[in-house]
Design a protein around this motif. Structure first.
Motif, PDB file in Angstrom:
ATOM      1  N   ARG A   7       0.776  -1.190   0.194  1.00 50.28           N
ATOM      2  CA  ARG A   7      -0.024  -0.082  -0.046  1.00 50.28           C
ATOM      3  C   ARG A   7       1.054   1.320   0.145  1.00 50.28           C
ATOM      4  NH1 ARG A   7      -2.851  -1.101   5.372  1.00 50.28           N
ATOM      5  NH2 ARG A   7      -1.711  -2.738   5.255  1.00 50.28           N
ATOM      6  N   TRP A   8       1.949   1.115   0.917  1.00 53.77           N
ATOM      7  CA  TRP A   8       3.015   2.211   0.534  1.00 53.77           C
ATOM      8  C   TRP A   8       3.417   2.600  -1.023  1.00 53.77           C
ATOM      9  CZ3 TRP A   8       7.934   3.143  -0.490  1.00 53.77           C
ATOM     10  CH2 TRP A   8       8.775   4.086   0.031  1.00 53.77           C
ATOM     11  N   ALA A   9       3.668   1.570  -1.593  1.00 47.18           N
ATOM     12  CA  ALA A   9       4.043   1.740  -2.813  1.00 47.18           C
ATOM     13  C   ALA A   9       3.154   2.290  -4.002  1.00 47.18           C
ATOM     14  CB  ALA A   9       4.711   0.454  -3.270  1.00 47.18           C
ATOM     15  N   ASN A  10       1.704   1.512  -3.441  1.00 44.93           N
ATOM     16  CA  ASN A  10       0.726   2.170  -4.564  1.00 44.93           C
ATOM     17  C   ASN A  10       0.319   3.472  -4.252  1.00 44.93           C
ATOM     18  OD1 ASN A  10       0.329  -0.751  -5.589  1.00 44.93           O
ATOM     19  ND2 ASN A  10      -1.080  -1.111  -3.894  1.00 44.93           N
ATOM     20  N   LEU A  31       2.368   5.434  -6.690  1.00 41.84           N
ATOM     21  CA  LEU A  31       2.118   4.858  -8.155  1.00 41.84           C
ATOM     22  C   LEU A  31       3.209   4.151  -8.468  1.00 41.84           C
ATOM     23  CD1 LEU A  31       0.864   8.351  -9.617  1.00 41.84           C
ATOM     24  CD2 LEU A  31      -0.647   6.237  -8.578  1.00 41.84           C
ATOM     25  N   ARG A  32       3.857   3.350  -7.352  1.00 34.87           N
ATOM     26  CA  ARG A  32       4.867   2.389  -7.741  1.00 34.87           C
ATOM     27  C   ARG A  32       4.415   0.966  -7.533  1.00 34.87           C
ATOM     28  NH1 ARG A  32       9.922   5.307  -7.668  1.00 34.87           N
ATOM     29  NH2 ARG A  32      10.635   3.386  -8.619  1.00 34.87           N
ATOM     30  N   PRO A  33       5.159  -0.135  -8.170  1.00 33.07           N
ATOM     31  CA  PRO A  33       4.601  -1.378  -8.068  1.00 33.07           C
ATOM     32  C   PRO A  33       5.145  -1.815  -6.370  1.00 33.07           C
ATOM     33  CG  PRO A  33       6.730  -1.248  -9.380  1.00 33.07           C
ATOM     34  CD  PRO A  33       6.276   0.116  -9.236  1.00 33.07           C
ATOM     35  N   ARG A  34       4.126  -2.954  -6.259  1.00 28.92           N
ATOM     36  CA  ARG A  34       4.328  -3.263  -4.696  1.00 28.92           C
ATOM     37  C   ARG A  34       5.799  -3.897  -4.255  1.00 28.92           C
ATOM     38  NH1 ARG A  34       0.115  -5.127  -1.965  1.00 28.92           N
ATOM     39  NH2 ARG A  34       1.124  -6.876  -1.216  1.00 28.92           N
ATOM     40  N   ILE A  35       6.267  -4.472  -5.317  1.00 24.23           N
ATOM     41  CA  ILE A  35       7.857  -5.025  -4.903  1.00 24.23           C
ATOM     42  C   ILE A  35       8.707  -3.638  -4.356  1.00 24.23           C
ATOM     43  CG2 ILE A  35       7.572  -6.819  -6.433  1.00 24.23           C
ATOM     44  CD1 ILE A  35       9.221  -5.522  -8.213  1.00 24.23           C
ATOM     45  N   ARG A  38      12.058  -0.950  -0.108  1.00 19.84           N
ATOM     46  CA  ARG A  38      11.993  -0.131   0.880  1.00 19.84           C
ATOM     47  C   ARG A  38      12.001  -0.455   2.253  1.00 19.84           C
ATOM     48  NH1 ARG A  38      13.178   2.577   4.046  1.00 19.84           N
ATOM     49  NH2 ARG A  38      12.842   4.927   4.415  1.00 19.84           N
ATOM     50  N   GLY A  39      11.080  -1.414   2.567  1.00 18.69           N
ATOM     51  CA  GLY A  39      10.961  -1.881   3.690  1.00 18.69           C
ATOM     52  C   GLY A  39      12.110  -2.781   4.420  1.00 18.69           C
ATOM     53  N   SER A  40      12.620  -3.445   3.310  1.00 19.28           N
ATOM     54  CA  SER A  40      13.990  -4.496   3.801  1.00 19.28           C
ATOM     55  C   SER A  40      14.898  -3.291   4.497  1.00 19.28           C
ATOM     56  CB  SER A  40      14.531  -5.106   2.661  1.00 19.28           C
ATOM     57  OG  SER A  40      15.155  -4.208   1.713  1.00 19.28           O
ATOM     58  N   ALA A  41      15.133  -2.279   3.887  1.00 18.64           N
ATOM     59  CA  ALA A  41      16.053  -1.324   4.655  1.00 18.64           C
ATOM     60  C   ALA A  41      15.747  -0.790   6.027  1.00 18.64           C
ATOM     61  CB  ALA A  41      16.259   0.107   3.951  1.00 18.64           C
ATOM     62  N   VAL A  42      14.327  -0.867   6.397  1.00 19.05           N
ATOM     63  CA  VAL A  42      13.710  -0.763   7.611  1.00 19.05           C
ATOM     64  C   VAL A  42      14.198  -1.639   8.617  1.00 19.05           C
ATOM     65  CG1 VAL A  42      11.751  -0.172   8.955  1.00 19.05           C
ATOM     66  CG2 VAL A  42      11.908   0.833   6.764  1.00 19.05           C
ATOM     67  N   VAL A  43      13.863  -2.931   8.222  1.00 14.44           N
ATOM     68  CA  VAL A  43      14.362  -4.266   8.996  1.00 14.44           C
ATOM     69  C   VAL A  43      15.641  -4.161   9.729  1.00 14.44           C
ATOM     70  CG1 VAL A  43      15.055  -6.685   8.687  1.00 14.44           C
ATOM     71  CG2 VAL A  43      12.906  -5.637   7.516  1.00 14.44           C
ATOM     72  N   SER A  44      16.577  -3.698   8.864  1.00 15.46           N
ATOM     73  CA  SER A  44      18.301  -3.614   9.590  1.00 15.46           C
ATOM     74  C   SER A  44      18.043  -2.576  10.408  1.00 15.46           C
ATOM     75  CB  SER A  44      19.252  -3.088   8.416  1.00 15.46           C
ATOM     76  OG  SER A  44      19.065  -4.068   7.302  1.00 15.46           O
ATOM     77  N   PRO A  51       7.462   0.767   5.536  1.00 12.07           N
ATOM     78  CA  PRO A  51       8.525   1.475   4.984  1.00 12.07           C
ATOM     79  C   PRO A  51       8.843   3.031   5.750  1.00 12.07           C
ATOM     80  CG  PRO A  51       7.324   0.644   3.096  1.00 12.07           C
ATOM     81  CD  PRO A  51       6.443   0.214   4.445  1.00 12.07           C
ATOM     82  N   ASP A  52       7.591   3.304   6.340  1.00  8.08           N
ATOM     83  CA  ASP A  52       8.040   4.533   7.012  1.00  8.08           C
ATOM     84  C   ASP A  52       8.101   4.435   8.534  1.00  8.08           C
ATOM     85  OD1 ASP A  52       7.452   6.328   4.927  1.00  8.08           O
ATOM     86  OD2 ASP A  52       5.342   6.079   5.111  1.00  8.08           O
ATOM     87  N   PHE A  53       8.114   3.109   9.093  1.00  5.22           N
ATOM     88  CA  PHE A  53       8.476   2.717  10.679  1.00  5.22           C
ATOM     89  C   PHE A  53       9.778   3.215  10.992  1.00  5.22           C
ATOM     90  CE2 PHE A  53       8.672  -0.161  14.206  1.00  5.22           C
ATOM     91  CZ  PHE A  53       7.498   0.350  14.839  1.00  5.22           C
TER      92      PHE A  53
END
Length: 253
Positions: free
Chosen positions: A16-19, A22-26, A31-37, A203-205
């Motif tokens: 939903r963050w990507a949508n 106007l970007r694809p879900r992937i 972007r979210g993978s960077a937040v994991v770290s 992705p915003d967390f």
């Protein structure tokens, strides 16, 4: 000292963050993978004992193949990128779930990381990948009856057969993205967990919000079925004595 030792996170809202942009879900998953770290680093910094992150559920196989493949690649990328930092910070890493369907190279990286950190004594970092809470319980029950036919199972028996019993019960479950459900995540371990649902998409967390949530929940009164300070009977008797005293004084006026 915070009572929160084990935090579980459902990392929701990437698509939903990507949508919204106007970007694809992937793109949201990348972007979210960077937040994991960032969150792993924050958990380690504040001294959590365990952090369990829901990366891929058994239900996620119904998603488009490109999205599923991206999630696999991101797990592989995380293992390669974070290997040195995990080792340097004494983090004990494990993936729980049915990982046999992952790419062979990714499985090898997982096994290598688990072996290298087997003796680590710091943060217990767990990724739930191709994981389902009901499947975990069924797996444990079937394993028990296979090994101990005819014996009655206890809670300790079941707990010991969970994927990672050493992490203990979950104290706090955080779900990002605005949804308010646990989605078949750590059903056994979350029996007494506090729940926190934030509208912030993954992705915003930020580590700042993560720490604020832990601070907030640490102030909650966790009674585990008890009444804080005194039993309900004691409270009722104390209140009755107070009311009786007020009545007698009023009668003597």
């Amino acid at each position: 000292m915070s009572s929160i030792k084990h935090v579980a996170i459902i990392m929701d809202g990437n698509g939903r963050w990507a949508n919204r942009r106007l970007r694809p879900r992937i793109w949201g998953h990348v972007r979210g993978s960077a937040v994991v770290s960032d969150i792993v680093r924050a958990a380690d910094d504040i001294g959590l004992k365990a952090l369990t992150m829901y990366a891929f559920s058994t239900e996620n196989w119904s998603r488009p193949l490109e999205e599923v493949s991206t999630l696999f690649r991101l797990l592989k990328k995380f293992l390669i990128k974070e290997k040195a930092r995990i080792l340097a910070n004494n983090i004990k890493f494990k993936v729980i779930g049915e990982i046999q369907n992952l790419p062979h190279e990714t499985i090898s990286l997982i096994k290598e990381m688990e072996a290298l950190t087997a003796e680590a004594t710091g943060l217990k970092l767990t990724f739930a990948f191709n994981y389902g809470g009901r499947a975990e319980i069924l797996r444990a029950v079937n394993a028990f009856h296979l090994n101990y036919p005819g014996r009655t199972m206890t809670e300790n028996d079941l707990n010991d057969l969970m994927y990672r019993p050493e992490t203990g019960d979950v104290d706090l479950m955080i779900r990002t993205g605005g949804e308010q459900r646990i989605s078949n995540f750590l059903l056994w371990q979350m029996a007494y967990a506090e729940m926190y649902f934030t509208p912030t998409r993954w992705p915003d967390f930020t580590p700042s919000e993560f720490k604020k949530i832990i601070e907030h929940v640490s102030c909650r009164e966790r009674r585990f079925g008890n009444v804080c300070g005194q039993t309900a009977l004691e409270h009722s008797m104390e209140k009755a004595e107070t009311n009786k005293s007020v009545f007698i004084k009023g009668a003597n006026l």
